[in-house]
Write an enzyme that holds these catalytic residues in place. Sequence first.
Site, short mmCIF file in Angstrom:
data_model
loop_
_atom_site.label_atom_id
_atom_site.label_comp_id
_atom_site.label_asym_id
_atom_site.label_seq_id
_atom_site.Cartn_x
_atom_site.Cartn_y
_atom_site.Cartn_z
N ARG A 33 0.81 -1.22 0.00
CA ARG A 33 0.00 0.00 0.00
C ARG A 33 0.85 1.28 0.00
O ARG A 33 0.56 2.24 0.69
CB ARG A 33 -0.98 0.00 1.17
CG ARG A 33 -2.12 -1.00 0.97
CD ARG A 33 -3.13 -0.94 2.09
NE ARG A 33 -2.48 -1.28 3.36
CZ ARG A 33 -2.93 -0.94 4.56
NH1 ARG A 33 -4.04 -0.26 4.66
NH2 ARG A 33 -2.30 -1.29 5.65
N LEU A 35 0.99 3.44 -2.24
CA LEU A 35 0.24 4.59 -2.75
C LEU A 35 -0.56 5.27 -1.64
O LEU A 35 -0.63 6.49 -1.56
CB LEU A 35 -0.70 4.13 -3.88
CG LEU A 35 -1.47 5.28 -4.56
CD1 LEU A 35 -0.52 6.27 -5.20
CD2 LEU A 35 -2.45 4.73 -5.60
N LYS A 36 -1.14 4.46 -0.78
CA LYS A 36 -1.90 5.02 0.34
C LYS A 36 -0.99 5.92 1.20
O LYS A 36 -1.33 7.04 1.53
CB LYS A 36 -2.47 3.88 1.19
CG LYS A 36 -3.18 4.32 2.47
CD LYS A 36 -3.52 3.10 3.32
CE LYS A 36 -4.11 3.48 4.66
NZ LYS A 36 -5.49 3.99 4.55
N GLU A 522 -20.23 -2.66 20.85
CA GLU A 522 -19.35 -3.35 19.89
C GLU A 522 -17.87 -2.97 19.99
O GLU A 522 -17.16 -2.96 18.97
CB GLU A 522 -19.85 -3.14 18.44
CG GLU A 522 -21.30 -3.55 18.23
CD GLU A 522 -21.81 -3.31 16.80
OE1 GLU A 522 -21.01 -3.26 15.86
OE2 GLU A 522 -23.05 -3.18 16.65
N ASP A 637 -28.05 -7.35 11.55
CA ASP A 637 -27.82 -6.28 10.57
C ASP A 637 -27.73 -6.82 9.16
O ASP A 637 -27.02 -7.79 8.91
CB ASP A 637 -26.49 -5.57 10.89
CG ASP A 637 -26.54 -4.74 12.16
OD1 ASP A 637 -27.60 -4.16 12.43
OD2 ASP A 637 -25.52 -4.67 12.87
N HIS A 679 -31.32 -4.01 10.62
CA HIS A 679 -30.91 -2.64 10.31
C HIS A 679 -30.33 -2.60 8.90
O HIS A 679 -29.60 -3.49 8.49
CB HIS A 679 -29.86 -2.16 11.31
CG HIS A 679 -29.14 -0.94 10.85
ND1 HIS A 679 -29.75 0.29 10.81
CD2 HIS A 679 -27.89 -0.75 10.35
CE1 HIS A 679 -28.89 1.17 10.32
NE2 HIS A 679 -27.77 0.57 10.03
N HIS A 732 -23.57 10.60 9.71
CA HIS A 732 -22.49 10.85 8.75
C HIS A 732 -21.91 12.24 8.94
O HIS A 732 -20.92 12.58 8.30
CB HIS A 732 -23.01 10.69 7.32
CG HIS A 732 -23.59 9.33 7.09
ND1 HIS A 732 -24.95 9.10 7.12
CD2 HIS A 732 -23.00 8.14 6.89
CE1 HIS A 732 -25.17 7.80 6.93
NE2 HIS A 732 -24.00 7.21 6.79
#
Length: 813
Positions: A33, A35-36, A522, A637, A679, A732
């Site tokens: 990775r 590029l990341k 969680e 979920d 959900h 969000h």
Amino acid sequence: MTSTSPAPAARTAHATHSARATVHGYPRQGPTRELKRAVEGYWKGTVTAEALRTAAADLRAANWRQLAGAGVHEVPTGDFSYYDHVLDTSVMVGAIPARHRAAVEADPMDGLFAMARGNQRVAPLEMTKWFDTNYHYLVPELGPDTVFTADSAKQVAELREALALGHAARPVLVGPVSYLLLAKAAPGVDPDFEPLTLLDRLLPVYAEVLADLRAAGAEWVQLDEPALVQDRTAGELAAAVRAYGGGGDTGGGDTDATGGLGALTDRPKLLVASYFDRLGEALPVLAEAPVEGLALDFTGPAIANLHDLAALGGLPGKRLVAGVVDGRNVWINDLEQSLSTLGTLLGLADRVDVAPSCSLLHVPLDVDAEHDIDPEIARWLAFARQKTAEAVTLSRGLSLGSEAIAAELAANRADLASRAGSALTNDPGVRSRTAAVTGADLRRSRPYPERTREQRARLGLPLLPTTTIGSFPQTTELRTARADLAAGRIDTAVYDERIGSEIREVLSFQEKAGIDVLVHGEPERSDMVQYFAERLTGFLATRQGWVQSYGTRYVRPPVLAGDVSRPEPMTVRWTTYAQSLTDRPVKGMLTGPVTMLAWSFVRDDQPLGDTARQVALALRDEVRDLEAAGTPVIQVDEPALRETLPLRAAGRAAYLDWATEAFRLATGGAAAATQIHTHMCYAEFGDIVGAIKDLDADVISLEAARSHMRVADELAAAGYPREVGPGVYDIHSPRVPPADEVAALLRKGLEAVPAERLWVNPDCGLKTRDWTEVRASLENVVAAAREVRESLPVADGPAGESSGGPTGGAAGN
Ligand code: GLN
Ligand code: ZN
């Protein structure tokens, strides 16, 4: 159409045909990775633009070297991207939204990232899934005033780079029809605006780019048109005719316009590529277009292309790039079967080349980087490097005859036999249990109206009960603890103590805030699929199996390799621990079977429905154990239910059948008094509203805050008969919703759903948010629920029955 001679069998593939191997695209990120790190370093200011450009050029050069070294004749260029290839296409055609123009003009690189991620002043482009993959692209924003201008700089530069390194290279572009079909009306433009109406304006820009690429030395250019594998209207097919030219009897009317890209004189040869499904009605359109080649998918259901192509009389005079190696799953190819497909295709085109079905962007880079996978299983796996080698082997077999690849065929046969005969893929216990599933297993013992009475009596909840979707903020301390455990810096006991203390905090906050149905938060899960995959037999984890999800975000999907079973309970410990801390009901939290499959690499050696059934049975046991431990509410979920919907409508009913069956198998064993929640985190569920009803969950929570509770109306209109929690808090955004705003949303919800069936919850889990926002927001949510609850007329009917509301009384099953 002309008819062709009978298809020759693979073993008679004549030595005169010289097939070559190619790929549509290759993973961008580099072996570890790189590029990341370079891109994120650039964002942080620790990597200069120059260093980022150099890192990117090095990665491209290494990819081409690897491809050419493996025997790929023509390497792809232009498939590389700092962020997303659809975004690059928007830059290529000058479709830069007004709000980003200043940034792009000031600095193209920063402007590109502003379009992708937004900044202090401007919002980014919207992001959405690339067809039915887990790759996300940035949605082009177009309107009637959009002016396209050609900017071929990136494509030309990358082509020149590859040519300078001595490679035969083929630039790959998103095709004009797919580009427009992937676009949407820009903000402020009539939402019904159809970007496809801009085609005639866009084609001259493509013509210019093609001319530039030809001038830069391109013999071939590939135009990707995956949107043509979806159900298309006559008008859309007519647009494809206009784009590429040809007679194209699509019944779509006027097709004479420009002659399309095919009629251009100053252009490279054109290869129009499609993938992810069969071309169907678009196949004759492209077959008749004056382009020199087509690339088609021949894997999975797209194998229908083979029959369609034969029925059409093949592609006389054209090059066919045959995608016989599945480009989006991780299993080795059945070389003999592919060779036989290729042998048939040989009679159907002028020249047949071999490739993976789509860009290898969707699979990890290299199986050889996996040192922890049992070698007996590793031999069943093929990532990008191995898939490239398979395409090369097949091209040799096609050119030289199967004798030339006898050793590869023998090894492949042995690998396939190892997989088919393995105890991992054939667990007799799992097999006999799935075979014994009956219709009764798919049904709760009692219909919803009876269940809800028992659940109400047991839970004693107020009207408009409040709850959350499951996760609470994943703090740095939690992440550190997980990393410390993985690195051996702390032991399990210390780790468990950290998890326990997080749960205590989450519980005590929820009690203080006055939430009605609590969750444990969680904290022990880094990912909702991975957590279960690690605990179920049949799933494997990879170490370096990164796949781009969007931008610099990469995921490592588990590999669902074998029969699935559950050696021991997976969630009971932390759920019961949480319940031991409170008198309020605690909701158990499971990931549903469809989502477990959607976010993993799934088996290709049995129908998906069979795999889903195995996962469902494991979850069914978990439900039973949670119940036995006293868990009164269990949420399963299914955020992936909709995204896994097949691209073509013809496949949808069968999918929804097995998907709902799996959910019902997972939850059907729950006692009537156990409340089952589900959900889904999206607001557009129109295509699956029937399936949502069929899940027979007692309560469903959905995203709704941004769409002002429209989902409540839509569900009510569809006659949804059970309880609903349309999200009232947009998770969000870091914004804390004021209580009166939440109350207004609730009142809106009450216009569609009666109070007895309305829940109060956020849109989705809270794991990406900060505690400060979450605390304030949930306090406001509870305050709003109380306020609206108090203003309700006092119900006088027995619990569980509707006291009014437009859809009141619709309860039923
Ligand atoms: N229970 C999960 C959570 O709260 C659900 C996540 C999701 O819907 N994607 O994080
Ligand atoms: Zn969600």
